[in-house]
Write an enzyme that holds these catalytic residues in place. Structure first.
Site, PDB file in Angstrom:
ATOM      1  N   PRO A 100     -26.109  25.041  36.940  1.00  0.00           N
ATOM      2  CA  PRO A 100     -26.720  24.489  38.004  1.00  0.00           C
ATOM      3  C   PRO A 100     -25.818  24.617  39.445  1.00  0.00           C
ATOM      4  O   PRO A 100     -24.614  23.893  39.263  1.00  0.00           O
ATOM      5  CB  PRO A 100     -27.348  23.203  37.630  1.00  0.00           C
ATOM      6  CG  PRO A 100     -27.248  23.208  36.129  1.00  0.00           C
ATOM      7  CD  PRO A 100     -26.440  24.325  35.646  1.00  0.00           C
ATOM      8  N   ASN A 101     -26.351  24.930  40.429  1.00  0.00           N
ATOM      9  CA  ASN A 101     -25.720  24.534  41.889  1.00  0.00           C
ATOM     10  C   ASN A 101     -24.689  25.595  42.010  1.00  0.00           C
ATOM     11  O   ASN A 101     -24.261  25.659  43.239  1.00  0.00           O
ATOM     12  CB  ASN A 101     -25.161  23.123  42.047  1.00  0.00           C
ATOM     13  CG  ASN A 101     -26.442  22.334  41.990  1.00  0.00           C
ATOM     14  OD1 ASN A 101     -27.236  22.247  42.491  1.00  0.00           O
ATOM     15  ND2 ASN A 101     -26.196  21.204  41.162  1.00  0.00           N
TER      16      ASN A 101
ATOM     17  N   ARG B  33     -21.316  25.452  49.279  1.00  0.00           N
ATOM     18  CA  ARG B  33     -21.141  23.905  48.846  1.00  0.00           C
ATOM     19  C   ARG B  33     -19.681  23.597  48.648  1.00  0.00           C
ATOM     20  O   ARG B  33     -18.907  24.203  48.280  1.00  0.00           O
ATOM     21  CB  ARG B  33     -21.853  24.059  47.622  1.00  0.00           C
ATOM     22  CG  ARG B  33     -21.414  23.577  46.258  1.00  0.00           C
ATOM     23  CD  ARG B  33     -21.961  23.675  45.057  1.00  0.00           C
ATOM     24  NE  ARG B  33     -21.801  22.542  44.100  1.00  0.00           N
ATOM     25  CZ  ARG B  33     -21.664  22.261  42.873  1.00  0.00           C
ATOM     26  NH1 ARG B  33     -21.507  23.485  42.352  1.00  0.00           N
ATOM     27  NH2 ARG B  33     -21.596  21.050  42.412  1.00  0.00           N
TER      28      ARG B  33
ATOM     29  N   TYR C 219     -14.831  23.760  46.087  1.00  0.00           N
ATOM     30  CA  TYR C 219     -15.319  25.164  45.055  1.00  0.00           C
ATOM     31  C   TYR C 219     -14.634  26.359  45.452  1.00  0.00           C
ATOM     32  O   TYR C 219     -15.186  27.273  44.881  1.00  0.00           O
ATOM     33  CB  TYR C 219     -16.701  24.863  44.823  1.00  0.00           C
ATOM     34  CG  TYR C 219     -17.144  23.623  44.020  1.00  0.00           C
ATOM     35  CD1 TYR C 219     -16.723  23.458  42.861  1.00  0.00           C
ATOM     36  CD2 TYR C 219     -18.087  22.689  44.547  1.00  0.00           C
ATOM     37  CE1 TYR C 219     -17.058  22.202  42.144  1.00  0.00           C
ATOM     38  CE2 TYR C 219     -18.360  21.550  43.793  1.00  0.00           C
ATOM     39  CZ  TYR C 219     -17.951  21.489  42.631  1.00  0.00           C
ATOM     40  OH  TYR C 219     -18.383  20.175  41.936  1.00  0.00           O
TER      41      TYR C 219
ATOM     42  N   ASN D 289     -19.442  28.669  33.081  1.00  0.00           N
ATOM     43  CA  ASN D 289     -19.311  27.742  33.845  1.00  0.00           C
ATOM     44  C   ASN D 289     -20.322  26.623  33.797  1.00  0.00           C
ATOM     45  O   ASN D 289     -21.510  27.374  34.580  1.00  0.00           O
ATOM     46  CB  ASN D 289     -18.762  27.938  35.278  1.00  0.00           C
ATOM     47  CG  ASN D 289     -18.623  26.675  36.172  1.00  0.00           C
ATOM     48  OD1 ASN D 289     -18.890  25.477  35.643  1.00  0.00           O
ATOM     49  ND2 ASN D 289     -17.899  26.902  37.318  1.00  0.00           N
TER      50      ASN D 289
ATOM     51  N   ALA E 154     -22.770  20.897  36.189  1.00  0.00           N
ATOM     52  CA  ALA E 154     -22.833  19.509  35.648  1.00  0.00           C
ATOM     53  C   ALA E 154     -23.264  19.349  34.455  1.00  0.00           C
ATOM     54  O   ALA E 154     -23.205  18.362  33.748  1.00  0.00           O
ATOM     55  CB  ALA E 154     -23.833  18.759  36.536  1.00  0.00           C
TER      56      ALA E 154
ATOM     57  N   HIS F 247     -21.463  17.821  31.548  1.00  0.00           N
ATOM     58  CA  HIS F 247     -21.150  16.801  30.897  1.00  0.00           C
ATOM     59  C   HIS F 247     -22.184  15.946  30.110  1.00  0.00           C
ATOM     60  O   HIS F 247     -21.922  15.149  29.680  1.00  0.00           O
ATOM     61  CB  HIS F 247     -20.735  15.822  32.275  1.00  0.00           C
ATOM     62  CG  HIS F 247     -19.779  16.571  33.299  1.00  0.00           C
ATOM     63  ND1 HIS F 247     -18.641  16.780  33.299  1.00  0.00           N
ATOM     64  CD2 HIS F 247     -20.114  17.061  34.734  1.00  0.00           C
ATOM     65  CE1 HIS F 247     -17.996  17.456  34.125  1.00  0.00           C
ATOM     66  NE2 HIS F 247     -18.916  17.501  34.972  1.00  0.00           N
TER      67      HIS F 247
ATOM     68  N   ASP G  64     -25.631  23.301  22.026  1.00  0.00           N
ATOM     69  CA  ASP G  64     -26.134  23.665  20.913  1.00  0.00           C
ATOM     70  C   ASP G  64     -26.383  25.310  20.732  1.00  0.00           C
ATOM     71  O   ASP G  64     -25.985  26.140  19.787  1.00  0.00           O
ATOM     72  CB  ASP G  64     -27.345  23.084  20.445  1.00  0.00           C
ATOM     73  CG  ASP G  64     -27.104  21.511  19.884  1.00  0.00           C
ATOM     74  OD1 ASP G  64     -25.849  21.368  19.691  1.00  0.00           O
ATOM     75  OD2 ASP G  64     -28.260  20.937  19.531  1.00  0.00           O
TER      76      ASP G  64
ATOM     77  N   GLU H 283     -14.693  28.304  28.674  1.00  0.00           N
ATOM     78  CA  GLU H 283     -15.217  27.151  29.561  1.00  0.00           C
ATOM     79  C   GLU H 283     -14.347  27.350  30.773  1.00  0.00           C
ATOM     80  O   GLU H 283     -13.185  27.135  30.740  1.00  0.00           O
ATOM     81  CB  GLU H 283     -15.420  25.612  29.073  1.00  0.00           C
ATOM     82  CG  GLU H 283     -15.897  24.720  29.948  1.00  0.00           C
ATOM     83  CD  GLU H 283     -15.849  23.362  29.250  1.00  0.00           C
ATOM     84  OE1 GLU H 283     -15.533  23.205  28.026  1.00  0.00           O
ATOM     85  OE2 GLU H 283     -16.091  22.430  30.314  1.00  0.00           O
TER      86      GLU H 283
ATOM     87  N   HIS I   7     -13.999  26.042  34.825  1.00  0.00           N
ATOM     88  CA  HIS I   7     -14.583  25.044  36.026  1.00  0.00           C
ATOM     89  C   HIS I   7     -13.619  25.415  37.263  1.00  0.00           C
ATOM     90  O   HIS I   7     -12.233  25.724  37.013  1.00  0.00           O
ATOM     91  CB  HIS I   7     -14.240  23.559  35.773  1.00  0.00           C
ATOM     92  CG  HIS I   7     -15.071  23.383  34.550  1.00  0.00           C
ATOM     93  ND1 HIS I   7     -16.221  22.988  34.812  1.00  0.00           N
ATOM     94  CD2 HIS I   7     -14.765  22.990  33.138  1.00  0.00           C
ATOM     95  CE1 HIS I   7     -16.871  22.718  33.622  1.00  0.00           C
ATOM     96  NE2 HIS I   7     -15.804  22.732  32.550  1.00  0.00           N
ATOM     97  N   LEU I   8     -14.207  25.773  38.516  1.00  0.00           N
ATOM     98  CA  LEU I   8     -13.451  26.236  39.681  1.00  0.00           C
ATOM     99  C   LEU I   8     -12.436  24.849  40.014  1.00  0.00           C
ATOM    100  O   LEU I   8     -11.492  24.985  40.401  1.00  0.00           O
ATOM    101  CB  LEU I   8     -14.341  26.407  40.750  1.00  0.00           C
ATOM    102  CG  LEU I   8     -15.318  27.673  40.575  1.00  0.00           C
ATOM    103  CD1 LEU I   8     -16.573  27.322  41.275  1.00  0.00           C
ATOM    104  CD2 LEU I   8     -14.927  28.850  41.081  1.00  0.00           C
ATOM    105  N   SER I   9     -13.137  23.514  39.862  1.00  0.00           N
ATOM    106  CA  SER I   9     -12.413  22.373  40.394  1.00  0.00           C
ATOM    107  C   SER I   9     -11.308  21.988  39.023  1.00  0.00           C
ATOM    108  O   SER I   9     -11.902  22.418  37.786  1.00  0.00           O
ATOM    109  CB  SER I   9     -13.064  21.393  40.899  1.00  0.00           C
ATOM    110  OG  SER I   9     -14.040  20.791  39.960  1.00  0.00           O
TER     111      SER I   9
ATOM    112  N   ARG J 258     -11.051  14.108  39.007  1.00  0.00           N
ATOM    113  CA  ARG J 258     -11.911  13.785  39.960  1.00  0.00           C
ATOM    114  C   ARG J 258     -12.928  12.601  39.559  1.00  0.00           C
ATOM    115  O   ARG J 258     -11.933  11.974  38.867  1.00  0.00           O
ATOM    116  CB  ARG J 258     -13.054  15.158  40.068  1.00  0.00           C
ATOM    117  CG  ARG J 258     -12.564  16.475  40.444  1.00  0.00           C
ATOM    118  CD  ARG J 258     -13.480  17.518  40.559  1.00  0.00           C
ATOM    119  NE  ARG J 258     -14.499  17.284  41.630  1.00  0.00           N
ATOM    120  CZ  ARG J 258     -15.826  17.989  41.755  1.00  0.00           C
ATOM    121  NH1 ARG J 258     -15.765  18.706  41.047  1.00  0.00           N
ATOM    122  NH2 ARG J 258     -16.520  17.541  42.676  1.00  0.00           N
TER     123      ARG J 258
ATOM    124  N   ARG K 148     -16.583  13.303  35.090  1.00  0.00           N
ATOM    125  CA  ARG K 148     -16.581  14.660  34.931  1.00  0.00           C
ATOM    126  C   ARG K 148     -15.457  15.128  33.846  1.00  0.00           C
ATOM    127  O   ARG K 148     -15.486  16.096  33.671  1.00  0.00           O
ATOM    128  CB  ARG K 148     -16.074  15.332  36.471  1.00  0.00           C
ATOM    129  CG  ARG K 148     -17.152  15.194  37.460  1.00  0.00           C
ATOM    130  CD  ARG K 148     -17.040  16.206  38.782  1.00  0.00           C
ATOM    131  NE  ARG K 148     -17.599  15.594  39.846  1.00  0.00           N
ATOM    132  CZ  ARG K 148     -18.580  16.286  40.433  1.00  0.00           C
ATOM    133  NH1 ARG K 148     -19.143  17.288  39.540  1.00  0.00           N
ATOM    134  NH2 ARG K 148     -19.132  16.014  41.302  1.00  0.00           N
TER     135      ARG K 148
END
Ligand code: DQA
Length: 147
Positions: free
Chosen positions: A9-10, A17, A22, A73, A76, A79, A86, A97, A99-101, A106, A110
């Site tokens: 998402p996003n 954004r 990011y 990635n 959200a 979390h 699953d 996995e 993550h950009l950040s 943070r 997160r």
């Protein structure tokens, strides 16, 4: 090798954004850089993004039998996305996995990933280059070069 690159998402909003967190690249730009790297490393990349957890689960169920590994990635869903977790675990594929950040630098919520325990490894905070590092590491893993 066939690698699935999945974004949650996003992440379709990258480039617009929160650029300080990011980065400036759009998801299409990141996909293109990763695909070029894939060509150099002889990997076939299939990329997918959705804002919906169900669509991500459907994609993993449909694609995993013909793939060798997954870079994800989860946005959200990292979390709290238990059905995504699953589906990833059920795929039986090695998962990295990304993550950009840096999710550990943070908000406190997160720092918890429900995906991490079923992942081979996690890259967090290296921006778009994290996808490249993940691809190199995943291919090395699949070829048995990480031992
Ligand atoms: C993210 C971190 C998540 O906490 C956030 O919800 C995202 C992006 C990252 O790439 O840094 O959407 O996964």
């Amino acid at each position: 090798m066939k690698i699935l690159i999945i974004n949650g998402p996003n992440l379709n909003m990258l480039g617009k954004r929160d650029k300080a967190t990011y980065g400036r690249k759009t998801l299409a730009e990141i996909d293109s850089v990763v695909k070029k790297q894939g060509e150099k490393l002889d990997a076939e990349i299939t990329s997918f993004q959705s804002n919906s957890e169900g669509a991500l689960v459907d994609f993993i169920q449909q694609q995993s039998s013909s793939a060798d590994g997954i870079i994800i990635n989860p946005g959200a869903l990292t979390h709290y996305g238990f059905s995504l977790r699953d589906a990833l675990a059920d795929s039986g594929l090695p998962i990295i996995e990304v993550h950009l950040s840096n999710i550990y630098a943070r908000e406190e919520w997160r720092a918890k990933s429900v995906i991490a325990p079923i992942a081979k490894g996690q890259i967090s905070g290296l921006g778009w280059q994290g996808y490249i590092v993940a691809l190199q590491a995943l291919l090395a893993e699949l070829k048995g070069e990480n031992i």
